[in-house]
Enzyme design. Structure first.
Site, mmCIF file in Angstrom:
data_model
loop_
_atom_site.group_PDB
_atom_site.id
_atom_site.type_symbol
_atom_site.label_atom_id
_atom_site.label_comp_id
_atom_site.label_asym_id
_atom_site.label_seq_id
_atom_site.Cartn_x
_atom_site.Cartn_y
_atom_site.Cartn_z
ATOM 1 N N ASP A 1 -51.057 79.946 -22.772
ATOM 2 C CA ASP A 1 -50.753 78.695 -23.493
ATOM 3 C C ASP A 1 -49.572 77.935 -22.890
ATOM 4 O OD1 ASP A 1 -52.718 79.659 -25.104
ATOM 5 O OD2 ASP A 1 -51.401 80.225 -26.758
ATOM 6 N N LYS B 1 -45.477 86.326 -21.371
ATOM 7 C CA LYS B 1 -46.913 86.184 -21.098
ATOM 8 C C LYS B 1 -47.561 85.192 -22.042
ATOM 9 C CE LYS B 1 -49.476 87.302 -23.832
ATOM 10 N NZ LYS B 1 -50.339 87.613 -24.972
ATOM 11 N N THR B 2 -48.403 84.358 -21.623
ATOM 12 C CA THR B 2 -49.390 83.605 -22.394
ATOM 13 C C THR B 2 -49.959 82.466 -21.565
ATOM 14 O OG1 THR B 2 -49.939 82.305 -24.350
ATOM 15 C CG2 THR B 2 -47.665 82.125 -23.618
ATOM 16 N N MET C 1 -58.459 75.670 -24.667
ATOM 17 C CA MET C 1 -57.628 76.595 -25.417
ATOM 18 C C MET C 1 -56.153 76.269 -25.250
ATOM 19 S SD MET C 1 -58.298 80.637 -25.273
ATOM 20 C CE MET C 1 -59.419 81.336 -26.460
ATOM 21 N N TYR D 1 -73.712 60.824 -19.722
ATOM 22 C CA TYR D 1 -73.110 61.569 -20.835
ATOM 23 C C TYR D 1 -71.615 61.343 -20.942
ATOM 24 C CZ TYR D 1 -77.277 64.601 -20.941
ATOM 25 O OH TYR D 1 -78.521 65.090 -21.034
ATOM 26 N N ARG E 1 -53.293 92.759 -31.208
ATOM 27 C CA ARG E 1 -52.430 91.798 -31.892
ATOM 28 C C ARG E 1 -51.646 92.393 -33.060
ATOM 29 N NH1 ARG E 1 -52.748 86.809 -29.987
ATOM 30 N NH2 ARG E 1 -54.653 86.064 -28.999
ATOM 31 N N TYR F 1 -61.824 81.495 -23.119
ATOM 32 C CA TYR F 1 -61.986 82.883 -22.666
ATOM 33 C C TYR F 1 -62.367 82.946 -21.184
ATOM 34 C CZ TYR F 1 -61.665 83.590 -27.635
ATOM 35 O OH TYR F 1 -61.197 83.577 -28.921
ATOM 36 N N GLU F 2 -62.974 81.870 -20.683
ATOM 37 C CA GLU F 2 -63.390 81.852 -19.270
ATOM 38 C C GLU F 2 -62.210 82.026 -18.314
ATOM 39 O OE1 GLU F 2 -64.094 79.742 -21.607
ATOM 40 O OE2 GLU F 2 -66.232 79.321 -21.626
ATOM 41 N N GLY F 3 -61.002 81.642 -18.775
ATOM 42 C CA GLY F 3 -59.865 81.640 -17.836
ATOM 43 C C GLY F 3 -58.861 82.749 -18.072
ATOM 44 N N ASP G 1 -44.464 84.506 -27.559
ATOM 45 C CA ASP G 1 -43.209 84.286 -28.294
ATOM 46 C C ASP G 1 -43.038 85.256 -29.453
ATOM 47 O OD1 ASP G 1 -45.348 82.964 -29.434
ATOM 48 O OD2 ASP G 1 -44.207 81.253 -30.116
ATOM 49 N N ASP G 2 -44.108 85.492 -30.218
ATOM 50 C CA ASP G 2 -43.979 86.407 -31.358
ATOM 51 C C ASP G 2 -43.687 87.833 -30.902
ATOM 52 O OD1 ASP G 2 -44.253 84.607 -33.340
ATOM 53 O OD2 ASP G 2 -46.392 84.963 -33.681
ATOM 54 N N GLY H 1 -53.085 87.940 -26.599
ATOM 55 C CA GLY H 1 -54.223 87.494 -25.792
ATOM 56 C C GLY H 1 -54.041 87.798 -24.308
HETATM 57 P P1 FBP Z 1 -51.447 84.584 -26.874
HETATM 58 O O1 FBP Z 1 -50.551 83.603 -27.548
HETATM 59 O O2 FBP Z 1 -51.478 85.893 -27.543
HETATM 60 O O3 FBP Z 1 -51.163 84.688 -25.416
HETATM 61 O O4 FBP Z 1 -52.937 84.010 -27.019
HETATM 62 C C1 FBP Z 1 -53.481 83.031 -26.273
HETATM 63 C C2 FBP Z 1 -54.814 82.563 -26.818
HETATM 64 O O5 FBP Z 1 -55.761 82.569 -25.776
HETATM 65 C C3 FBP Z 1 -54.752 81.187 -27.468
HETATM 66 O O6 FBP Z 1 -54.863 80.153 -26.517
HETATM 67 C C4 FBP Z 1 -55.928 81.226 -28.416
HETATM 68 O O7 FBP Z 1 -55.775 80.308 -29.476
HETATM 69 C C5 FBP Z 1 -55.899 82.646 -28.892
HETATM 70 O O8 FBP Z 1 -55.291 83.406 -27.862
HETATM 71 C C6 FBP Z 1 -57.272 83.205 -29.206
HETATM 72 O O9 FBP Z 1 -57.115 84.434 -29.810
HETATM 73 P P2 FBP Z 1 -58.153 85.641 -29.770
HETATM 74 O O10 FBP Z 1 -58.053 86.260 -28.423
HETATM 75 O O11 FBP Z 1 -57.660 86.575 -30.806
HETATM 76 O O12 FBP Z 1 -59.504 85.078 -30.013
#
Ligand code: FBP
Length: 548
Positions: free
Chosen positions: A201, A198-199, A246, A239, A141, A420-422, A171-172, A77
Site C-alpha cells: 500500500d 512492509k506493505t 488495491m 470501451y 493477521r 492479489y495479482e501483484g 503500520d499496525d 498481507g
Molecule cells: P497490509 O496492510 O497487511 O500490507 O495489506 C495490504 C492489502 O493488500 C491491502 O491493499 C488490501 O486492502 C488488503 O491487504 C487485503 O487483505 P486480505 O489479504 O486479507 O484480503
C-alpha cells in the site's frame, strides 16, 4: 518442486547491498528523537523505548558477535520481497557469527503465540531467495496486542534461547512490535524486538523510511497490466475500462500507476475528501471527461479508482455509519423483511439525507451495503465493487444527458480489480535489493543490542552502493489516534499528500491525459538488462526525493 527458468536464474541473483554494509560496521548515534506528535502521551506509554537516538552504520575495523538466536514473523498481507528480508537477516546473522540461528514463526503472529515455528537453515533460505510470496513461513493477521499473547510468546522465545524477534509488517504490526519491545524491556525479558516496513500500500513511510517494501514491485505489476489494457483500449476504441487498484485507504498505488501509464482519469481519495466531494460530483467529473472525449471522437478511455475511495466520500461515510448502527440494532426485524422489500425498508428507516444517498445507489451496491458485514457488524468496504458502482452511475448520467441533448456518444464499460495479482510477484531488483538490505541491517541492529528500532535504508533512488543504512526508533513515527473509542499510540499512516511532489506532478498533467490519449506502456518487470530498465525505483519515490 519444479521451477521455472526465471526462478532458476533468479535464485543466483545476489542482491546489492549499500557499500557501507559490505564490510564491518559500527553504529554512530545521532540526535535523540521525539514522536511525530503527542510527545508527552507517547513518552509516558513507552518509558523504556521513547526518545532513543537515530542510528547510522559507519565503517569499522572488524565486527564480532556472540552467536545470536533470532525469530522472525511475517505479518499481514503479502508483499514482494519478504523472503529477501529473511535472507538478508540470515546472511547478516551468519556473517556476525556462523553459529547464529534463525527461527521462523509460522502463519504470522499466531505462530509465536501458539508456538508453531521452523528453523530456517541455509537449505530452507536458499530455496526462497529473490522469490515473491510469504510461503517460506506463511503470514497471518492475528494482532499481537495483549499481555497474555506477549507472555505466551516469551515462553517459546525463552525455550529457543532467542535474543531478538523481527516483525515484518505494516503500520499496525509495527505499532504492536513497538508495544512488545516496550513490554519486554519493562520486564527485563532479555528479548529485543525489531520492526520492518512492509506493505504494497505504500502508506508506511516518513522522512527516515523512504518506502515500504513491496510497493515498487506491486505497482510495476499493476502498471504493466493497466498499460496492456490501455493498448487494447486504444486498439478497439469501444470501451471505458474502470480499473480498481488495491491499496486500502491510501491512494499511493493508484497515483503511482497513473504516473507510470498516464490514464484518462485517476481518482485520488485524499483529494475527494479534501474537496468534500459528493458521489454525484465524482460521477459528474468522470461523465464530463467522457463527453469531452466523445466530442473529439473518442468513445473509450481508462479510469483508475483507488480501493478505499468510498470511505473518503463524506456522504457515503455518514450513510455507512448510520447503516452499521441501524442494522446492528434491528438485525432480526430486517432479516424478516422480504428480500424484494429490503431496499425500501432501509430507505424508510434512515435519516432523510442518508436515505437519499442510499436510494441513489445502484441496486447491487445498495444490497452489498446492507448485507456484507464483518464479524464486528461493519460494512466490508473493500468488497464493494466501486468500479461497477461508478461506471453504472456514469452510464445513468450520460443517458440523462443524452435525453437532454447534451451528449451524443457511445458508452460501454469493462471492469477490473487488480490487487492479489501483484502481491506475490517476484521482487523487482529494487525490492530485492532494498529488502535484503533491510534484513541485513536488522541483523546489525540486533548485534548492537537495540530494541524498538526499525532498519532504515535511504537515498534509494541512487545506485545501491550509495544507499545509507541505519536504524530509527519506532516511537518516532507514533502519534495518538482514536481506535475503537479509545486513544491509542499508533504509527501515523502516510496518505497521499496533496501538496506533495507526486500528486502535484499528476495534477499538472491530468487535464491533458483526460482529453488526449497519451498512454504509456511500461511492460513487464525486467530483472536483467540496463540499469534504467531494471533498477528504476517508483516515480513516487523519484518525485519525493527530487529526482524527477
Ligand atoms: P497490509 O496492510 O497487511 O500490507 O495489506 C495490504 C492489502 O493488500 C491491502 O491493499 C488490501 O486492502 C488488503 O491487504 C487485503 O487483505 P486480505 O489479504 O486479507 O484480503
Amino acid at each position: 518442486m519444479k521451477k521455472s527458468a526465471l526462478q532458476l536464474a533468479r535464485a543466483s541473483y545476489q542482491p546489492k547491498l549499500p557499500q557501507v554494509l559490505r564490510s564491518a560496521v559500527k553504529i554512530e548515534e545521532g540526535a535523540l528523537t521525539q514522536s511525530a506528535a503527542d510527545q508527552e502521551a507517547i513518552k509516558e506509554l513507552f518509558p523504556n523505548t521513547y526518545g532513543m537516538p537515530m542510528l547510522k552504520f559507519v565503517p569499522a575495523d572488524k565486527v564480532e558477535s556472540k552467536p545470536l538466536n533470532v525469530g522472525v514473523i511475517l505479518s499481514g498481507g503479502q508483499a514482494p520481497g519478504g523472503h529477501n528480508v529473511i535472507s538478508g537477516l540470515f546472511d547478516g546473522l551468519k556473517m556476525l557469527n556462523p553459529a547464529s540461528r534463525l527461527y521462523g514463526f509460522l502463519m504470522g503472529p499466531d505462530g509465536l503465540v501458539k508456538h508453531n515455528y521452523r528453523e530456517l537453515t541455509a537449505e530452507v533460505v536458499d530455496e526462497y531467495r529473490n522469490t515473491g510470496g510469504f510461503d517460506m513461513i506463511g503470514s497471518g493477521r492475528t494482532k499481537l496486542e495483549t499481555k497474555e499473547q506477549f507472555d505466551k510468546g516469551l515462553e517459546i522465545l525463552k525455550k529457543l534461547e532467542i535474543n531478538a524477534l523481527v516483525i515484518i509488517g505494516g503500520d499496525d504490526s509495527n505499532t504492536n512490535a513497538c508495544v512488545l519491545a516496550e513490554y519486554y524491556a519493562s520486564i527485563n525479558a532479555g528479548v529485543q524486538v525489531i520492526g520492518c516496513p512492509k506493505t504494497i500500500d505504500g502508506d508506511l513511510k516518513n522522512e527516515m523510511i523512504e518506502t515500504s517494501f513491496g510497493f515498487d514491485t506491486a505497482c510495476k505489476v499493476y502498471a504493466e497490466v493497466v498499460g496492456n489494457i490501455e493498448r487494447d483500449c486504444d486498439s478497439a476504441r469501444k470501451y471505458y475500462h474502470f480499473i480498481k487498484l488495491m491499496g486500502r485507504s491510501a491512494s499511493h498505488i493508484a497515483l503511482e500507476v497513473a504516473l507510470q501509464v498516464q490514464p484518462n482519469i485517476c481518482i485520488i481519495s485524499e483529494e475527494v475528501e479534501a474537496k468534500k466531494q459528493s458521489l454525484d460530483e465524482v460521477v459528474t467529473d468522470i461523465a464530463n471527461v467522457v463527453v469531452k472525449r466523445a466530442e473529439n471522437g473518442c468513445n473509450y478511455g481508462i479510469v483508475l479508482i483507488p480501493e478505499g475511495l468510498i470511505e473518503f466520500i463524506p456522504e457515503i461515510k455518514s450513510l455507512i455509519s448510520e447503516l452499521n448502527d441501524f442494522l446492528a440494532h434491528n438485525a432480526a426485524e430486517f432479516a424478516a423483511v422480504e428480500e424484494a422489500n429490503q431496499r425500501q425498508y432501509i430507505i424508510d428507516h434512515l435519516s432523510e439525507a442518508n436515505a437519499k444517498v442510499y436510494a441513489s445507489l445502484p441496486e447491487g451496491v445498495a444490497r452489498q451495503l446492507s448485507l456484507d458485514r464483518d464479524p464486528h457488524g461493519n460494512v466490508q468496504v473493500s468488497l464493494i465493487e466501486t468500479e461497477k458502482l461508478l461506471s453504472e452511475m456514469v452510464g445513468n448520467k450520460l443517458d440523462e444527458w443524452k435525453a437532454a441533448g447534451k451528449y451524443n456518444g457511445k458508452f460501454a464499460a469493462q471492469h477490473h480489480f487488480f490487487g492479489y495479482e501483484g502481491r506475490c510477484a517476484a521482487p523487482s531488483n529494487y525490492d530485492a535489493d532494498y529488502c535484503y538490505s533491510l534484513g541485513y541491517a536488522a541483523s546489525l541492529l540486533i548485534a548492537a543490542g537495540k530494541t524498538g528500532y526499525m532498519p532504515s535504508i535511504r537515498h534509494t533512488t541512487r545506485p545501491a552502493e550509495e544507499w545509507l543504512a541505519g536504524g530509527i526508533p519506532v516511537t518516532m513515527m507514533m502519534n495518538m489516534e482514536r481506535r475503537h473509542g479509545q486513544m491509542k499510540p499508533v504509527i501515523k499512516k502516510a496518505l497521499v499528500e496533496l501538496d506533495g511532489a507526486p500528486f502535484k506532478a499528476f495534477a499538472a498533467k491530468r487535464e491533458a491525459w483526460a482529453s488526449e490519449t497519451e498512454y504509456v506502456f511500461p511492460g513487464p518487470i525486467q530483472y536483467y538488462g540496463p540499469r534504467e530498465v531494471c533498477d528504476q525505483p517508483t516515480m513516487t519515490l523519484r518525485y519525493e526525493l527530487g529526482d524527477l
